[in-house]
Write a protein that holds these residues in place. Sequence first.
Motif, PDB file in Angstrom:
ATOM      1  N   GLN A  58       0.831  -1.203   0.000  1.00  0.00           N
ATOM      2  CA  GLN A  58       0.000   0.000   0.000  1.00  0.00           C
ATOM      3  C   GLN A  58       0.871   1.261   0.000  1.00  0.00           C
ATOM      4  O   GLN A  58       0.568   2.240  -0.695  1.00  0.00           O
ATOM      5  CB  GLN A  58      -0.920  -0.014   1.224  1.00  0.00           C
ATOM      6  N   ASP A  61       2.206   1.775  -3.448  1.00  0.00           N
ATOM      7  CA  ASP A  61       1.160   2.310  -4.332  1.00  0.00           C
ATOM      8  C   ASP A  61       0.958   3.801  -4.087  1.00  0.00           C
ATOM      9  O   ASP A  61       0.802   4.590  -5.032  1.00  0.00           O
ATOM     10  CB  ASP A  61      -0.149   1.553  -4.120  1.00  0.00           C
ATOM     11  N   SER A  62       0.945   4.194  -2.830  1.00  0.00           N
ATOM     12  CA  SER A  62       0.771   5.610  -2.499  1.00  0.00           C
ATOM     13  C   SER A  62       1.940   6.441  -3.035  1.00  0.00           C
ATOM     14  O   SER A  62       1.752   7.541  -3.577  1.00  0.00           O
ATOM     15  CB  SER A  62       0.656   5.786  -0.982  1.00  0.00           C
ATOM     16  N   THR A  65       1.626   6.741  -6.797  1.00  0.00           N
ATOM     17  CA  THR A  65       0.569   7.697  -7.128  1.00  0.00           C
ATOM     18  C   THR A  65       1.052   9.126  -6.922  1.00  0.00           C
ATOM     19  O   THR A  65       0.789  10.016  -7.746  1.00  0.00           O
ATOM     20  CB  THR A  65      -0.667   7.434  -6.256  1.00  0.00           C
ATOM     21  N   LYS A  68       3.451  10.024  -9.730  1.00  0.00           N
ATOM     22  CA  LYS A  68       2.714  10.291 -10.964  1.00  0.00           C
ATOM     23  C   LYS A  68       2.087  11.676 -10.930  1.00  0.00           C
ATOM     24  O   LYS A  68       2.116  12.414 -11.928  1.00  0.00           O
ATOM     25  CB  LYS A  68       1.643   9.221 -11.166  1.00  0.00           C
ATOM     26  N   GLN A  69       1.522  12.046  -9.789  1.00  0.00           N
ATOM     27  CA  GLN A  69       0.911  13.370  -9.669  1.00  0.00           C
ATOM     28  C   GLN A  69       1.960  14.472  -9.790  1.00  0.00           C
ATOM     29  O   GLN A  69       1.728  15.508 -10.421  1.00  0.00           O
ATOM     30  CB  GLN A  69       0.182  13.478  -8.321  1.00  0.00           C
TER      31      GLN A  69
END
Length: 309
Positions: A58, A61-62, A65, A68-69
């Motif tokens: 997790q 994944d965070s 993310t 990517k942002q």
Amino acid sequence: MAPISAKYSKTFAKSGDEMRTRHLILGGFAAFLLLAAPAHAGLFGETDEEKAARIHEQNQDSAITALKQRVQDLEDSLRQATGQNETLAHQVQQLNDKIERQKKDFEYRLCALNAQQLGAGQGDGSDQAAAVPCPGGAPVSQSYNAPPPQQQNSAVVRLAPPPGVLGTLPAGKTAAMPSAANPQARGQFDAALDLLAKARNDEARAQFRAFADANPGDELAPQAIYWVGQIAFVQKDYAGAAHAFAEQIKKYPTSTRGPDSMLKLGQSLLAMGQTKEGCMTLGAFTSRYPNAAKGLAAQAASERKASCH
């Protein structure tokens, strides 16, 4: 009593066996529960290792993310900056174009003013090819009236010619007919004109003088000598102007600059206070140059009328 004791002894023995059996059963059951606990946890929950792996996944994944942002934000910022740079580049180009136009306009106005002061190409029949080549426009042609006569001291050089002499040049010696301009000489002459267009009159005067001395047989030599005189006239060096105009007339009597030079010679002599000689020069204008432009002839007559009594 003996039979009763034996009876109870058997009963107690039987009860002990049952107790041991129960203890064995309970112990085995407990062991079973202890052994079955991990399997039960695997079937109905997650282990600590699985929980740790899940939390780690997790977190990854965070992080992905967030990255990517961040990349998306950077791309948006880059696109915005690129657009701003293009806008600024366009504005800078517009400013550069405006500055260039203003520079050319200033150079032209400066050149036109200088040409007006120099009296470039007086009269309708003057040689426009030798007029001041102002950038961004046609060669400027303006007339220029002589200043009022100035009193000179007793040491002034008298340029009034006695019979047979024009200025300081003997009347029987003229230069050979000028030949066609060669490219190298033309470049030197154009460089002098460029200095003149930029109002760098001292440098232009020296350049024209050097050209005339180095190329006496060139077709542009009379033009160069004329400009030497014209610049000297504007600088109020009337003696130098008179010498140059007399030289041009004497060395190149058939030059198209002859009428201009004779008019200017008369004006220079008048400005030096040599009224008699100036009036004689202006009075001889029509007879010497009967085919001169009407504007020049009229100006010579007007100058003579105003200054000669």
